[in-house]
Design a protein around this motif. Structure first.
Motif, PDB file in Angstrom:
ATOM      1  N   THR A   1      -3.309   4.662   8.133  1.00  0.00           N
ATOM      2  CA  THR A   1      -4.381   3.952   8.827  1.00  0.00           C
ATOM      3  C   THR A   1      -5.543   3.775   7.863  1.00  0.00           C
ATOM      4  OG1 THR A   1      -5.276   6.034   9.676  1.00  0.00           O
ATOM      5  CG2 THR A   1      -3.708   4.850  11.070  1.00  0.00           C
ATOM      6  N   VAL A   2      -6.232   2.649   8.014  1.00  0.00           N
ATOM      7  CA  VAL A   2      -7.302   2.317   7.073  1.00  0.00           C
ATOM      8  C   VAL A   2      -8.638   2.070   7.750  1.00  0.00           C
ATOM      9  CG1 VAL A   2      -5.700   1.340   5.393  1.00  0.00           C
ATOM     10  CG2 VAL A   2      -6.673  -0.138   7.144  1.00  0.00           C
ATOM     11  N   SER A   3      -8.657   1.892   9.064  1.00  0.00           N
ATOM     12  CA  SER A   3      -9.914   1.598   9.746  1.00  0.00           C
ATOM     13  C   SER A   3      -9.819   2.076  11.193  1.00  0.00           C
ATOM     14  CB  SER A   3     -10.227   0.096   9.692  1.00  0.00           C
ATOM     15  OG  SER A   3      -9.204  -0.644  10.316  1.00  0.00           O
ATOM     16  N   ILE A   4     -10.943   1.930  11.896  1.00  0.00           N
ATOM     17  CA  ILE A   4     -11.046   2.348  13.289  1.00  0.00           C
ATOM     18  C   ILE A   4     -11.147   1.103  14.164  1.00  0.00           C
ATOM     19  CG2 ILE A   4     -12.371   3.662  14.967  1.00  0.00           C
ATOM     20  CD1 ILE A   4     -11.008   5.395  12.901  1.00  0.00           C
ATOM     21  N   CYS A   5     -10.341   1.057  15.215  1.00  0.00           N
ATOM     22  CA  CYS A   5     -10.396  -0.059  16.153  1.00  0.00           C
ATOM     23  C   CYS A   5     -11.674   0.043  16.984  1.00  0.00           C
ATOM     24  CB  CYS A   5      -9.157  -0.042  17.052  1.00  0.00           C
ATOM     25  SG  CYS A   5      -9.134  -1.355  18.293  1.00  0.00           S
ATOM     26  N   LYS A   6     -12.452  -1.025  17.022  1.00  0.00           N
ATOM     27  CA  LYS A   6     -13.700  -1.013  17.772  1.00  0.00           C
ATOM     28  C   LYS A   6     -13.466  -0.979  19.277  1.00  0.00           C
ATOM     29  CE  LYS A   6     -16.317  -3.534  14.249  1.00  0.00           C
ATOM     30  NZ  LYS A   6     -17.113  -4.755  13.954  1.00  0.00           N
TER      31      LYS A   6
ATOM     32  N   PRO B   1      -3.482   0.673  11.604  1.00  0.00           N
ATOM     33  CA  PRO B   1      -2.937   0.290  10.289  1.00  0.00           C
ATOM     34  C   PRO B   1      -3.683  -0.900   9.697  1.00  0.00           C
ATOM     35  CG  PRO B   1      -1.194   0.572  11.920  1.00  0.00           C
ATOM     36  CD  PRO B   1      -2.487   0.570  12.666  1.00  0.00           C
ATOM     37  N   ALA B   2      -3.389  -1.158   8.423  1.00  0.00           N
ATOM     38  CA  ALA B   2      -4.029  -2.262   7.719  1.00  0.00           C
ATOM     39  C   ALA B   2      -3.643  -3.599   8.343  1.00  0.00           C
ATOM     40  CB  ALA B   2      -3.630  -2.237   6.245  1.00  0.00           C
ATOM     41  N   ARG B   3      -4.592  -4.517   8.400  1.00  0.00           N
ATOM     42  CA  ARG B   3      -4.410  -5.888   8.889  1.00  0.00           C
ATOM     43  C   ARG B   3      -3.973  -5.920  10.354  1.00  0.00           C
ATOM     44  NH1 ARG B   3      -1.773  -9.963   4.660  1.00  0.00           N
ATOM     45  NH2 ARG B   3      -3.465 -11.251   5.465  1.00  0.00           N
ATOM     46  N   THR B   4      -4.255  -4.859  11.085  1.00  0.00           N
ATOM     47  CA  THR B   4      -3.939  -4.806  12.514  1.00  0.00           C
ATOM     48  C   THR B   4      -5.230  -4.980  13.298  1.00  0.00           C
ATOM     49  OG1 THR B   4      -2.079  -3.327  12.118  1.00  0.00           O
ATOM     50  CG2 THR B   4      -2.940  -3.418  14.346  1.00  0.00           C
ATOM     51  N   HIS B   5      -5.184  -5.826  14.329  1.00  0.00           N
ATOM     52  CA  HIS B   5      -6.379  -6.098  15.121  1.00  0.00           C
ATOM     53  C   HIS B   5      -6.043  -6.019  16.603  1.00  0.00           C
ATOM     54  CE1 HIS B   5      -8.522  -7.385  11.503  1.00  0.00           C
ATOM     55  NE2 HIS B   5      -7.434  -8.093  11.198  1.00  0.00           N
ATOM     56  N   HIS B   6      -7.068  -5.789  17.382  1.00  0.00           N
ATOM     57  CA  HIS B   6      -6.912  -5.603  18.819  1.00  0.00           C
ATOM     58  C   HIS B   6      -7.016  -6.953  19.517  1.00  0.00           C
ATOM     59  CE1 HIS B   6      -7.223  -2.917  22.428  1.00  0.00           C
ATOM     60  NE2 HIS B   6      -7.656  -4.051  22.947  1.00  0.00           N
ATOM     61  N   CYS B   7      -6.020  -7.266  20.323  1.00  0.00           N
ATOM     62  CA  CYS B   7      -6.043  -8.487  21.137  1.00  0.00           C
ATOM     63  C   CYS B   7      -6.664  -8.157  22.489  1.00  0.00           C
ATOM     64  CB  CYS B   7      -4.631  -9.053  21.315  1.00  0.00           C
ATOM     65  SG  CYS B   7      -4.577 -10.504  22.403  1.00  0.00           S
ATOM     66  N   SER B   8      -7.745  -8.805  22.811  1.00  0.00           N
ATOM     67  CA  SER B   8      -8.445  -8.516  24.057  1.00  0.00           C
ATOM     68  C   SER B   8      -7.691  -9.028  25.279  1.00  0.00           C
ATOM     69  CB  SER B   8      -9.843  -9.146  24.023  1.00  0.00           C
ATOM     70  OG  SER B   8      -9.766 -10.532  23.761  1.00  0.00           O
TER      71      SER B   8
ATOM     72  N   MET C   1       3.151  -3.568   8.457  1.00  0.00           N
ATOM     73  CA  MET C   1       2.334  -2.361   8.333  1.00  0.00           C
ATOM     74  C   MET C   1       2.137  -1.960   6.875  1.00  0.00           C
ATOM     75  SD  MET C   1       3.668  -0.057  11.541  1.00  0.00           S
ATOM     76  CE  MET C   1       5.390  -0.287  11.091  1.00  0.00           C
ATOM     77  N   SER C   2       3.160  -2.096   6.063  1.00  0.00           N
ATOM     78  CA  SER C   2       3.030  -1.876   4.625  1.00  0.00           C
ATOM     79  C   SER C   2       3.112  -3.235   3.938  1.00  0.00           C
ATOM     80  CB  SER C   2       4.146  -0.953   4.114  1.00  0.00           C
ATOM     81  OG  SER C   2       5.411  -1.528   4.350  1.00  0.00           O
ATOM     82  N   TRP C   3       2.127  -3.547   3.132  1.00  0.00           N
ATOM     83  CA  TRP C   3       1.978  -4.893   2.578  1.00  0.00           C
ATOM     84  C   TRP C   3       2.280  -4.913   1.086  1.00  0.00           C
ATOM     85  CZ3 TRP C   3       1.515  -8.790   5.906  1.00  0.00           C
ATOM     86  CH2 TRP C   3       1.120  -8.475   7.202  1.00  0.00           C
ATOM     87  N   GLU C   4       3.445  -4.404   0.744  1.00  0.00           N
ATOM     88  CA  GLU C   4       3.874  -4.492  -0.640  1.00  0.00           C
ATOM     89  C   GLU C   4       4.399  -5.902  -0.911  1.00  0.00           C
ATOM     90  OE1 GLU C   4       3.528  -2.302  -2.981  1.00  0.00           O
ATOM     91  OE2 GLU C   4       2.612  -0.826  -1.648  1.00  0.00           O
ATOM     92  N   PRO C   5       3.914  -6.558  -1.951  1.00  0.00           N
ATOM     93  CA  PRO C   5       4.382  -7.926  -2.233  1.00  0.00           C
ATOM     94  C   PRO C   5       5.816  -7.922  -2.722  1.00  0.00           C
ATOM     95  CG  PRO C   5       2.975  -7.153  -4.004  1.00  0.00           C
ATOM     96  CD  PRO C   5       2.915  -6.096  -2.928  1.00  0.00           C
ATOM     97  N   PRO C   6       6.523  -9.049  -2.639  1.00  0.00           N
ATOM     98  CA  PRO C   6       7.885  -9.131  -3.174  1.00  0.00           C
ATOM     99  C   PRO C   6       7.905  -8.842  -4.675  1.00  0.00           C
ATOM    100  CG  PRO C   6       7.393 -11.014  -1.782  1.00  0.00           C
ATOM    101  CD  PRO C   6       6.098 -10.286  -1.972  1.00  0.00           C
ATOM    102  N   PRO C   7       9.044  -8.420  -5.205  1.00  0.00           N
ATOM    103  CA  PRO C   7       9.100  -8.059  -6.636  1.00  0.00           C
ATOM    104  C   PRO C   7       8.732  -9.201  -7.570  1.00  0.00           C
ATOM    105  CG  PRO C   7      11.050  -7.265  -5.461  1.00  0.00           C
ATOM    106  CD  PRO C   7      10.314  -8.143  -4.513  1.00  0.00           C
ATOM    107  N   TRP C   8       9.009 -10.436  -7.159  1.00  0.00           N
ATOM    108  CA  TRP C   8       8.758 -11.553  -8.070  1.00  0.00           C
ATOM    109  C   TRP C   8       7.291 -11.959  -8.132  1.00  0.00           C
ATOM    110  CZ3 TRP C   8       6.881 -15.373  -4.942  1.00  0.00           C
ATOM    111  CH2 TRP C   8       7.286 -15.348  -3.599  1.00  0.00           C
ATOM    112  N   VAL C   9       6.409 -11.346  -7.323  1.00  0.00           N
ATOM    113  CA  VAL C   9       4.979 -11.644  -7.437  1.00  0.00           C
ATOM    114  C   VAL C   9       4.184 -10.422  -7.872  1.00  0.00           C
ATOM    115  CG1 VAL C   9       5.095 -13.424  -5.665  1.00  0.00           C
ATOM    116  CG2 VAL C   9       4.476 -11.105  -5.025  1.00  0.00           C
TER     117      VAL C   9
END
Length: 362
Positions: free
Chosen positions: A153-158, A165-172, A344-352
């Motif tokens: 986890t990287v942040s707190i949901c308001k 987790p990273a790049r996860t947001h709450h849908c109201s 949840m894990s944002w590892e880029p593809p090997p070719w980038v």
């Protein structure tokens, strides 16, 4: 104003301090003791609202518009299905007019090679529109698993006040977390746009724009003739148009105006999302990154988006293009392949990875 406030608060503070010095806990009645406690609690609450480092003008505006947001979210939740049906009905009406009104006219005027080109292009475009819209409204956007403690986890949901987790947001509207939430439940999709249906959403917008431009541009001459014929309906003596001809005239005008307006509105939305994809961010992340860029700029530092691999590589990752033939099989033809990663894990593809090492450095 400040002097008047100090004159009012000064005696109250002096009385409180005298009570503390005299040991009010033993000598003062319970009512006065509760008043002192409430005064302290109110002062702490007031300071927490006024002296919060995360507060500001935007926070005050969000708080003021919170009832409006709640009302809009509930309206969208109930009317989502209605708007989906409306999109299907409008699109079907354009297809029906094209078959019943436009096709008989162009069969009499177009050459065979031109007819073949229009036949293949129009049906290819229609298949892609139907496929991507169906996939966009039926594919879940992706939700993080519940009850797992091994997720970074990287942040707190308001909304939930809980690590996310990273790049996860709450849908109201859904009242839950969505992976890489792009937009909160667009009305005409009745579904959130997230990690697993982002490509379907953008492809639908893109091919729908192409289809509307194609219909609007291709029916321009027919629209002018139909509009000129409608202008003569109220002449004296009236023109001798049959019922079928009058319906054809009005249908062509309806087709051109609807396709032109949708092409302008949806084209602007598509262009905006294309810019976001080129930058490797979502519409929600754009506002977050803008604030972070401004904050670091004040400190003399430079903000780097860790999910930006360069314009071309961003598009390859977004579209799932690993090889050259994927531009045909995964972009120009219907494809239900999954996006890169699990959201949840944002590892880029090997070719980038090697190409983007310098870009990802913060």
């Amino acid at each position: 104003m400040r002097g008047q406030r100090s004159l009012l608060l000064g005696p109250a503070r002096l009385c409180l301090r005298l009570l503390l010095l005299l040991g009010y806990r033993r000598r003062c009645p319970p009512l006065l003791r509760s008043l002192v406690q409430r005064w302290r609690y109110g002062k702490v609450c007031l300071r927490s609202m006024l002296y919060n480092s995360f507060g500001g003008g935007e926070t005050a505006v969000d708080a003021a518009f919170e009832p409006i947001y709640w009302l809009v979210d509930n309206v969208i939740r109930w009317f989502g299905v209605v708007f989906v049906v409306l999109v299907i009905v409008l699109t079907s009406s354009i297809v029906a007019i094209a078959y019943l009104c436009v096709l008989p006219l162009i069969l009499r005027t177009y050459s065979v090679p031109r007819l073949c080109w229009h036949f293949f292009y129009s049906h290819w475009n229609l298949i892609l529109i139907v496929f991507h819209y169906y996939q966009a409204i039926t594919t879940p956007p992706g939700y993080p698993p519940q009850g797992r403690n091994d997720i970074a986890t990287v942040s707190i949901c308001k909304k939930c006040i809980y690590p996310k987790p990273a790049r996860t947001h709450h849908c109201s509207i859904c009242n839950r977390w969505v992976l890489a939430l792009l937009s909160v439940n667009p009305t005409w999709l009745n579904n959130c746009v997230g990690h697993y249906n982002h490509r379907y959403f953008f492809s639908f917008c893109f091919f729908m724009t192409l289809g509307c431009v194609y219909c609007s541009y291709g029916s321009w001459d027919l629209f002018r003739e139909a509009y000129a014929a409608i202008e003569t309906y109220h002449q004296t003596p009236p023109p001798t148009f049959s019922f079928r001809e009058r319906v054809t005239h009005k249908s062509l005008v309806y087709l051109w105006f609807l396709c032109s307006s949708v092409a302008l509105a949806l084209g602007a939305l598509t262009a905006w999302h294309a810019v976001l994809i080129s930058r490797g961010e979502t519409s929600i992340e754009r506002h977050i990154n803008k604030k972070e860029r401004r904050r670091l700029q004040e400190k003399g530092r430079v903000f780097r988006n860790p999910y930006n691999y360069g314009c071309l590589d961003n598009w390859k990752v977004f579209l799932g293009v690993d090889t050259g033939r994927h531009w045909l099989t995964r972009v120009l033809l219907p494809s239900s392949h999954l996006p890169h990663g699990n959201g949840m894990s944002w590892e880029p593809p090997p070719w980038v990875t090697a190409h983007s090492a310098s870009v990802m450095a913060v």
